[in-house]
Design a protein around this motif. Structure first.
Motif, short mmCIF file in Angstrom:
data_model
loop_
_atom_site.label_atom_id
_atom_site.label_comp_id
_atom_site.label_asym_id
_atom_site.label_seq_id
_atom_site.Cartn_x
_atom_site.Cartn_y
_atom_site.Cartn_z
N PHE A 212 0.91 -1.22 0.02
CA PHE A 212 0.02 -0.19 0.02
C PHE A 212 1.02 1.25 -0.06
O PHE A 212 0.50 2.32 -0.66
CB PHE A 212 -0.88 0.05 1.27
N LEU A 213 1.82 1.34 0.82
CA LEU A 213 2.52 2.43 1.03
C LEU A 213 3.43 2.74 -0.62
O LEU A 213 3.36 3.99 -0.70
CB LEU A 213 3.78 2.23 1.91
N ILE A 214 3.72 1.71 -1.24
CA ILE A 214 4.13 1.98 -2.60
C ILE A 214 3.18 2.35 -3.68
O ILE A 214 3.28 3.27 -4.40
CB ILE A 214 5.01 0.61 -3.00
N ALA A 215 2.08 1.42 -3.48
CA ALA A 215 1.12 1.64 -4.34
C ALA A 215 0.27 2.85 -4.39
O ALA A 215 -0.35 3.65 -5.46
CB ALA A 215 0.01 0.29 -4.52
N ALA A 216 0.17 3.50 -3.16
CA ALA A 216 -0.69 4.65 -3.06
C ALA A 216 0.12 5.77 -3.72
O ALA A 216 -0.62 6.60 -4.22
CB ALA A 216 -0.70 5.20 -1.41
N GLY B 205 -4.14 8.60 8.05
CA GLY B 205 -3.63 9.74 7.65
C GLY B 205 -3.89 10.37 6.50
O GLY B 205 -4.37 11.42 6.03
N LEU B 206 -3.42 9.45 5.44
CA LEU B 206 -3.43 9.76 3.77
C LEU B 206 -5.09 9.97 3.62
O LEU B 206 -5.23 10.68 2.63
CB LEU B 206 -2.73 8.75 3.08
N TRP B 207 -5.80 8.99 4.06
CA TRP B 207 -7.37 9.11 3.76
C TRP B 207 -7.91 10.42 4.19
O TRP B 207 -8.73 11.12 3.65
CB TRP B 207 -8.03 7.83 4.27
N LEU B 208 -7.60 10.73 5.33
CA LEU B 208 -8.00 12.10 6.02
C LEU B 208 -7.41 13.08 5.04
O LEU B 208 -8.20 14.12 4.65
CB LEU B 208 -7.53 12.25 7.28
N GLY C 153 -8.29 0.21 -8.57
CA GLY C 153 -8.58 1.08 -9.35
C GLY C 153 -7.92 2.38 -9.55
O GLY C 153 -7.36 2.88 -8.36
N ILE C 154 -7.36 2.84 -10.49
CA ILE C 154 -6.45 3.79 -10.73
C ILE C 154 -6.87 5.15 -10.10
O ILE C 154 -7.79 5.66 -10.43
CB ILE C 154 -6.01 3.84 -12.15
N GLY C 155 -6.04 5.79 -9.36
CA GLY C 155 -6.25 7.11 -8.72
C GLY C 155 -6.97 6.96 -7.69
O GLY C 155 -7.41 7.94 -6.87
N SER C 156 -7.43 5.85 -6.79
CA SER C 156 -8.21 5.54 -5.87
C SER C 156 -7.39 4.94 -4.47
O SER C 156 -6.66 4.05 -4.60
CB SER C 156 -9.27 4.63 -6.12
N ILE C 157 -7.17 5.89 -3.49
CA ILE C 157 -6.60 5.55 -2.36
C ILE C 157 -7.19 4.35 -1.72
O ILE C 157 -6.48 3.41 -1.24
CB ILE C 157 -6.59 6.52 -1.32
#
Length: 305
Positions: free
Chosen positions: A19-23, A155-158, A234-238
């Motif tokens: 996730f840390l890489i893909a985000a 945190g990234l979602w917020l 999905g591309i662009g989706s966190i």
């Protein structure tokens, strides 16, 4: 059950790293429409910075701050000198140029640090193991890695859903040209997005350094998994990157552990030994094909995609 529990935690750990890489990768691809094959190199850079700064300062957490700052500077230097010139080029040019960056940085790491794997000691505060259940001791550091990754995800979602910058990022992932036409400095937005991506990949590499070997090319295999994650999510989706990363991590880890035993239920031991590992290595790609068949835009596509 103990083996299953251990591999479940290992799968979550792999999912968090993915996730840390893909985000960052999904934001760069979704917002900037930029295919950055060299994103996995930032993971390797973070791991080598962990080696350098833990050796220099002797404190893991201080080294983390210094390494993240250095990773950001290195990433922005690459963005200004190389990547920025590729934004308006077609995807083939981007793929070829960033593949060249992979070769250059991998060889540079080999020249500077040598081909032999390096290690980073686990910080004393996070050493030892915790008894999670009868017969199951799990390293404290690996638990801390999972918790830290989940905290970064929250945190990234917020940040993406509750702030103005996040609003612009979501809008850019949907229609970057319209965002630019409304007066937003799209180049500055690109730098912010790219900086976030670099720091997330660097953080993944830094936190993985105490439990994995630090060596040239270590980010290449994870980059392939990261692309699988963003296609599934999905591309662009966190949100998509988060859930897809956990799914891929669990499927890959559990499949490699138990697939041979599953095939032994209806095949001979020798045949199961041959077939099991082969099928296990294909599981995530089979999963990706199934998701694309039923949901071509991924599980949680960015709105407007």
């Amino acid at each position: 059950m103990t083996l299953f529990a251990v591999q479940l935690l290992n799968g979550l750990q792999l999912g968090v790293l993915l996730f840390l890489i893909a985000a960052g990768l999904t934001l760069v691809f979704g917002v900037m429409d930029f295919v950055n094959l060299a994103h996995g190199v930032q993971y390797m850079v973070g791991a080598y910075l962990a080696v350098v700064f833990t050796t220099l300062v002797g404190n893991f957490f201080m080294a983390l701050v210094l390494a993240m700052s250095a990773a950001l500077l290195i990433g922005l230097l690459l963005e200004v000198t190389i990547y920025r010139r590729l934004y308006d080029r077609d995807h083939l040019d981007q793929v070829l140029a960033t593949f060249g960056v992979i070769l250059f940085l991998n060889e540079l790491a080999r020249v500077l640090f040598g081909p032999s794997p390096l290690t980073v000691p686990v910080p004393e505060a996070l050493s030892g193991a915790v008894l999670l259940m009868n017969g199951l001791l799990y390293p404290v550091y690996r638990i801390a890695l999972i918790v830290a990754g989940l905290a970064v995800a929250v945190g990234l979602w917020l940040l993406v859903t509750q702030t103005r910058i996040g609003m612009l990022v979501r809008a850019g992932a949907t229609n970057a040209r319209m965002v630019s036409a409304l007066g937003v400095n799209i180049r500055q937005l690109f730098m912010i997005v790219f900086g976030f991506g670099v720091m997330l990949a660097g953080f993944a590499g830094f936190t993985a350094a105490p439990i994995l070997s630090v060596e040239p090319g270590m980010g290449d295999s994870l980059l392939i998994l990261a692309f699988v994650v963003i296609v599934i999510g999905g591309i662009g989706s966190i949100r998509g990157a988060f859930f897809a990363a956990l799914i891929v991590g669990l499927v890959d880890t559990l499949g490699r552990t138990f697939m041979t035993d599953i095939f032994k239920l209806f095949l001979s031991p020798s045949a199961a030994t041959d077939v099991g590992p082969a099928v296990a290595s294909m599981l995530i790609y089979i999963l990706m094909a199934a998701v694309l068949f039923f949901r071509p835009t991924g599980l949680f596509p960015a709105k407007g995609s």
